[in-house]
Design a protein around this motif. Structure first.
Motif, PDB file in Angstrom:
ATOM      1  N   ARG A 106      17.371  56.394  46.096  1.00  0.00           N
ATOM      2  CA  ARG A 106      16.240  55.470  46.257  1.00  0.00           C
ATOM      3  C   ARG A 106      14.926  56.231  46.085  1.00  0.00           C
ATOM      4  O   ARG A 106      13.991  55.748  45.427  1.00  0.00           O
ATOM      5  CB  ARG A 106      16.296  54.818  47.634  1.00  0.00           C
ATOM      6  N   HIS A 166      11.107  53.838  51.829  1.00  0.00           N
ATOM      7  CA  HIS A 166      11.291  52.566  51.126  1.00  0.00           C
ATOM      8  C   HIS A 166      12.442  51.755  51.709  1.00  0.00           C
ATOM      9  O   HIS A 166      12.363  50.519  51.793  1.00  0.00           O
ATOM     10  CB  HIS A 166      11.502  52.823  49.634  1.00  0.00           C
ATOM     11  N   LEU A 167      13.509  52.421  52.142  1.00  0.00           N
ATOM     12  CA  LEU A 167      14.595  51.691  52.793  1.00  0.00           C
ATOM     13  C   LEU A 167      14.146  51.127  54.138  1.00  0.00           C
ATOM     14  O   LEU A 167      14.562  50.033  54.528  1.00  0.00           O
ATOM     15  CB  LEU A 167      15.804  52.609  52.976  1.00  0.00           C
ATOM     16  N   ASP A 169      11.180  50.054  54.786  1.00  0.00           N
ATOM     17  CA  ASP A 169      10.423  48.844  54.441  1.00  0.00           C
ATOM     18  C   ASP A 169      11.364  47.674  54.140  1.00  0.00           C
ATOM     19  O   ASP A 169      11.102  46.536  54.539  1.00  0.00           O
ATOM     20  CB  ASP A 169       9.529  49.106  53.232  1.00  0.00           C
ATOM     21  N   ASP A 170      12.469  47.974  53.453  1.00  0.00           N
ATOM     22  CA  ASP A 170      13.429  46.917  53.111  1.00  0.00           C
ATOM     23  C   ASP A 170      14.007  46.255  54.362  1.00  0.00           C
ATOM     24  O   ASP A 170      14.279  45.047  54.368  1.00  0.00           O
ATOM     25  CB  ASP A 170      14.588  47.502  52.293  1.00  0.00           C
ATOM     26  N   HIS A 171      14.220  47.040  55.419  1.00  0.00           N
ATOM     27  CA  HIS A 171      14.914  46.540  56.610  1.00  0.00           C
ATOM     28  C   HIS A 171      13.975  46.171  57.756  1.00  0.00           C
ATOM     29  O   HIS A 171      14.448  45.825  58.842  1.00  0.00           O
ATOM     30  CB  HIS A 171      15.913  47.598  57.093  1.00  0.00           C
ATOM     31  N   SER A 179      15.192  50.129  60.597  1.00  0.00           N
ATOM     32  CA  SER A 179      13.927  50.473  59.952  1.00  0.00           C
ATOM     33  C   SER A 179      13.211  51.572  60.727  1.00  0.00           C
ATOM     34  O   SER A 179      12.678  52.518  60.128  1.00  0.00           O
ATOM     35  CB  SER A 179      13.041  49.228  59.853  1.00  0.00           C
TER      36      SER A 179
END
Length: 209
Positions: A106, A166-167, A169-171, A179
């Motif tokens: 990622r 970034h992960l 932010d996704d969660h 997160s």
């Protein structure tokens, strides 16, 4: 006739007969610097492949308790502090290569820098390939240019930090606890990256001790 007794594992603490038992900060610092300098000098001088491989696999085989006792309280901008961080990064990959691969892939897609090239992971970076990568970098600590090994690990940490950010932010909305954990990991990785970058610069200047 081969010996029935295997060679002992070279543990950093075995070399120095427990140089520090006290909690005296000055004594602990002195011993940490002495062990790091002597260990690195000895391995680089002898270049025994078996010893090098045992040191590369030391943290995965034995954990980091011995290493922590020697080096964990050392400043980041010191040889023992830098070696401690290198072993921690290596152990994190060995213990959970799948998460390391997820973060790295990622981060590679998101980070507009040359860090993935500097780190040197294949594209894509599978879990087993990241284990091989960090072991190759650790081999360079003992047989190559330490500054290069530090810079490659710093670059790896920056890629992973980007991936974790970034992960996270996704969660953030669906899995806030995950997160938060990813955000903490990103901050630790970013700190390690900067500390290792500084250590590499100091080594090139002859000021990392």
């Amino acid at each position: 006739m081969p010996s029935d007794h295997p060679k002992p594992v070279l543990r950093p603490s075995d070399m120095f007969d427990r140089l520090f038992e006290s909690e005296d900060p000055a004594e602990v610092s002195r011993a940490a610097h002495m062990t790091a300098q002597t260990l690195l000098a000895r391995v680089r001088r002898d270049q025994d492949p078996e010893v090098v491989e045992r040191l590369i696999g030391f943290a995965s085989a034995h954990g980091v308790d011995d290493i922590a006792q020697l080096w964990a309280r050392s400043p980041a901008a010191s040889l023992p502090g830098a070696l401690w961080r290198l072993y921690l990064v290596q152990l994190s990959i060995h213990r959970d290569p799948h998460t390391a691969s997820l973060l790295y892939e990622r981060g590679r897609r998101q980070l507009p820098t040359a860090d993935p090239i500097v780190a040197g992971a294949p594209d894509p970076a599978r879990p087993d390939e990241l284990v091989l990568l960090i072991d190759t970098i650790m081999r360079g600590v003992f047989t190559g240019d330490l500054a290069v090994a530090l810079d490659r690990t710093a670059a790896f940490c920056r890629v992973e930090a980007s991936g974790a950010t970034h992960l996270a932010d996704d969660h953030e909305t669906t899995e806030p606890e995950r997160s938060t954990a990813l955000t903490r990991r990103a901050l630790r990785l970013a700190a390690f990256a900067e500390e290792l970058r500084v250590a590499a610069r100091l080594w090139r200047l002859g000021d990392l001790s």
